[in-house]
Motif scaffolding. Structure first.
Motif, mmCIF file in Angstrom:
data_model
loop_
_atom_site.group_PDB
_atom_site.id
_atom_site.type_symbol
_atom_site.label_atom_id
_atom_site.label_comp_id
_atom_site.label_asym_id
_atom_site.label_seq_id
_atom_site.Cartn_x
_atom_site.Cartn_y
_atom_site.Cartn_z
ATOM 1 N N LEU A 96 -42.594 -52.328 71.181
ATOM 2 C CA LEU A 96 -42.001 -52.660 72.478
ATOM 3 C C LEU A 96 -41.539 -51.417 73.229
ATOM 4 O O LEU A 96 -41.651 -51.357 74.461
ATOM 5 C CB LEU A 96 -40.852 -53.648 72.299
ATOM 6 N N ALA A 97 -41.031 -50.418 72.507
ATOM 7 C CA ALA A 97 -40.641 -49.163 73.156
ATOM 8 C C ALA A 97 -41.872 -48.464 73.730
ATOM 9 O O ALA A 97 -41.832 -47.944 74.855
ATOM 10 C CB ALA A 97 -39.926 -48.251 72.164
ATOM 11 N N CYS A 98 -42.957 -48.470 72.972
ATOM 12 C CA CYS A 98 -44.204 -47.880 73.471
ATOM 13 C C CYS A 98 -44.723 -48.659 74.669
ATOM 14 O O CYS A 98 -45.221 -48.070 75.630
ATOM 15 C CB CYS A 98 -45.255 -47.831 72.373
ATOM 16 N N LEU A 99 -44.615 -49.984 74.611
ATOM 17 C CA LEU A 99 -45.062 -50.814 75.729
ATOM 18 C C LEU A 99 -44.289 -50.469 76.998
ATOM 19 O O LEU A 99 -44.881 -50.273 78.062
ATOM 20 C CB LEU A 99 -44.907 -52.295 75.400
ATOM 21 N N LEU A 100 -42.983 -50.378 76.900
ATOM 22 C CA LEU A 100 -42.171 -50.053 78.064
ATOM 23 C C LEU A 100 -42.527 -48.674 78.620
ATOM 24 O O LEU A 100 -42.700 -48.502 79.826
ATOM 25 C CB LEU A 100 -40.683 -50.107 77.724
ATOM 26 N N ALA A 101 -42.660 -47.701 77.735
ATOM 27 C CA ALA A 101 -42.989 -46.351 78.184
ATOM 28 C C ALA A 101 -44.377 -46.307 78.822
ATOM 29 O O ALA A 101 -44.567 -45.670 79.866
ATOM 30 C CB ALA A 101 -42.912 -45.378 77.008
ATOM 31 N N LEU A 102 -45.340 -46.998 78.244
ATOM 32 C CA LEU A 102 -46.688 -46.985 78.792
ATOM 33 C C LEU A 102 -46.769 -47.729 80.121
ATOM 34 O O LEU A 102 -47.523 -47.322 81.013
ATOM 35 C CB LEU A 102 -47.669 -47.557 77.776
ATOM 36 N N VAL A 103 -45.987 -48.785 80.281
ATOM 37 C CA VAL A 103 -45.949 -49.482 81.573
ATOM 38 C C VAL A 103 -45.345 -48.572 82.639
ATOM 39 O O VAL A 103 -45.852 -48.498 83.765
ATOM 40 C CB VAL A 103 -45.173 -50.809 81.457
ATOM 41 N N LEU A 104 -44.293 -47.859 82.294
ATOM 42 C CA LEU A 104 -43.707 -46.905 83.246
ATOM 43 C C LEU A 104 -44.690 -45.796 83.596
ATOM 44 O O LEU A 104 -44.776 -45.370 84.749
ATOM 45 C CB LEU A 104 -42.416 -46.311 82.686
ATOM 46 N N MET A 105 -45.448 -45.341 82.597
ATOM 47 C CA MET A 105 -46.449 -44.306 82.864
ATOM 48 C C MET A 105 -47.574 -44.836 83.743
ATOM 49 O O MET A 105 -48.058 -44.123 84.633
ATOM 50 C CB MET A 105 -47.006 -43.756 81.553
ATOM 51 N N ALA A 106 -47.987 -46.069 83.528
ATOM 52 C CA ALA A 106 -49.013 -46.671 84.389
ATOM 53 C C ALA A 106 -48.491 -46.812 85.813
ATOM 54 O O ALA A 106 -49.220 -46.549 86.773
ATOM 55 C CB ALA A 106 -49.439 -48.030 83.826
ATOM 56 N N TYR A 107 -47.244 -47.211 85.951
ATOM 57 C CA TYR A 107 -46.623 -47.369 87.267
ATOM 58 C C TYR A 107 -46.561 -46.038 88.001
ATOM 59 O O TYR A 107 -46.996 -45.923 89.150
ATOM 60 C CB TYR A 107 -45.230 -47.970 87.086
ATOM 61 N N SER A 108 -46.062 -45.017 87.328
ATOM 62 C CA SER A 108 -45.929 -43.718 87.990
ATOM 63 C C SER A 108 -47.294 -43.068 88.197
ATOM 64 O O SER A 108 -47.505 -42.384 89.204
ATOM 65 C CB SER A 108 -45.018 -42.792 87.190
ATOM 66 N N GLY A 109 -48.230 -43.275 87.279
ATOM 67 C CA GLY A 109 -49.574 -42.734 87.469
ATOM 68 C C GLY A 109 -50.260 -43.349 88.669
ATOM 69 O O GLY A 109 -50.930 -42.658 89.439
ATOM 70 N N THR A 110 -50.081 -44.651 88.844
ATOM 71 C CA THR A 110 -50.653 -45.318 90.013
ATOM 72 C C THR A 110 -50.005 -44.807 91.292
ATOM 73 O O THR A 110 -50.697 -44.573 92.293
ATOM 74 C CB THR A 110 -50.476 -46.842 89.896
ATOM 75 N N ILE A 111 -48.701 -44.606 91.264
ATOM 76 C CA ILE A 111 -48.013 -44.042 92.431
ATOM 77 C C ILE A 111 -48.563 -42.653 92.733
ATOM 78 O O ILE A 111 -48.847 -42.317 93.887
ATOM 79 C CB ILE A 111 -46.493 -43.994 92.208
ATOM 80 N N PHE A 112 -48.736 -41.842 91.701
ATOM 81 C CA PHE A 112 -49.224 -40.481 91.885
ATOM 82 C C PHE A 112 -50.616 -40.479 92.522
ATOM 83 O O PHE A 112 -50.872 -39.740 93.476
ATOM 84 C CB PHE A 112 -49.250 -39.755 90.536
ATOM 85 N N PHE A 113 -51.538 -41.304 92.008
ATOM 86 C CA PHE A 113 -52.895 -41.315 92.537
ATOM 87 C C PHE A 113 -52.964 -41.944 93.926
ATOM 88 O O PHE A 113 -53.712 -41.459 94.786
ATOM 89 C CB PHE A 113 -53.839 -42.030 91.584
ATOM 90 N N LEU A 114 -52.183 -42.982 94.178
ATOM 91 C CA LEU A 114 -52.177 -43.584 95.518
ATOM 92 C C LEU A 114 -51.513 -42.669 96.534
ATOM 93 O O LEU A 114 -51.876 -42.675 97.708
ATOM 94 C CB LEU A 114 -51.491 -44.952 95.485
ATOM 95 N N LYS A 115 -50.534 -41.880 96.087
ATOM 96 C CA LYS A 115 -49.888 -40.917 96.969
ATOM 97 C C LYS A 115 -50.897 -39.872 97.438
ATOM 98 O O LYS A 115 -50.896 -39.475 98.587
ATOM 99 C CB LYS A 115 -48.728 -40.278 96.211
ATOM 100 N N LYS A 116 -51.772 -39.440 96.519
ATOM 101 C CA LYS A 116 -52.807 -38.483 96.882
ATOM 102 C C LYS A 116 -53.869 -39.122 97.780
ATOM 103 O O LYS A 116 -54.414 -38.473 98.654
ATOM 104 C CB LYS A 116 -53.489 -37.953 95.616
ATOM 105 N N LYS A 117 -54.146 -40.424 97.534
ATOM 106 C CA LYS A 117 -55.197 -41.114 98.273
ATOM 107 C C LYS A 117 -54.796 -41.403 99.717
ATOM 108 O O LYS A 117 -55.599 -41.278 100.627
ATOM 109 C CB LYS A 117 -55.550 -42.411 97.566
ATOM 110 N N TYR A 118 -53.549 -41.803 99.936
ATOM 111 C CA TYR A 118 -53.090 -42.192 101.276
ATOM 112 C C TYR A 118 -52.395 -41.068 101.963
ATOM 113 O O TYR A 118 -51.450 -40.574 101.854
ATOM 114 C CB TYR A 118 -52.182 -43.417 101.224
#
Length: 95
Positions: free
Chosen positions: A73-95
């Motif tokens: 569950l700790a890994c799940l939470l960390a990986l979800v946060l990483m997916a969230y921030s990674g998506t923000i990072f890539f969309l920030k570059k895209k837009y």
């Protein structure tokens, strides 16, 4: 070893959490920021559901003890946060 890996993954999750909070304060107040946060939230939600289902299936097939379940569950939470921030990072570059 499991504690060390859990600590590293949790630290990475915390670092990405700081990135997300910084993005929300700096760029999350306009229309572009709202769009990025919404799309990233959808990605994070789907990754959470997928990860939780994987943990559930692993628990059904191979009974996890309390420490393993907490680690998962700790890994799940960390990986979800990483997916969230990674998506923000890539969309920030895209837009």
């Amino acid at each position: 070893m499991l504690n060390f890996i859990g600590a590293v993954v949790s630290f990475m999750g915390f670092a990405t959490f700081i990135f997300v909070i910084r993005f929300m304060k700096q760029e999350g107040r306009d229309e572009r920021g709202d769009s990025i946060l919404g799309k990233a939230g959808m990605t994070a939600f789907v990754s959470f559901l997928l990860g939780y289902n994987i943990i559930f299936l692993v628990n059904v097939l191979n009974e996890l003890n309390g420490k393993q379940y907490t680690f998962a569950l700790a890994c799940l939470l960390a990986l979800v946060l990483m997916a969230y921030s990674g998506t923000i990072f890539f969309l920030k570059k895209k837009y």
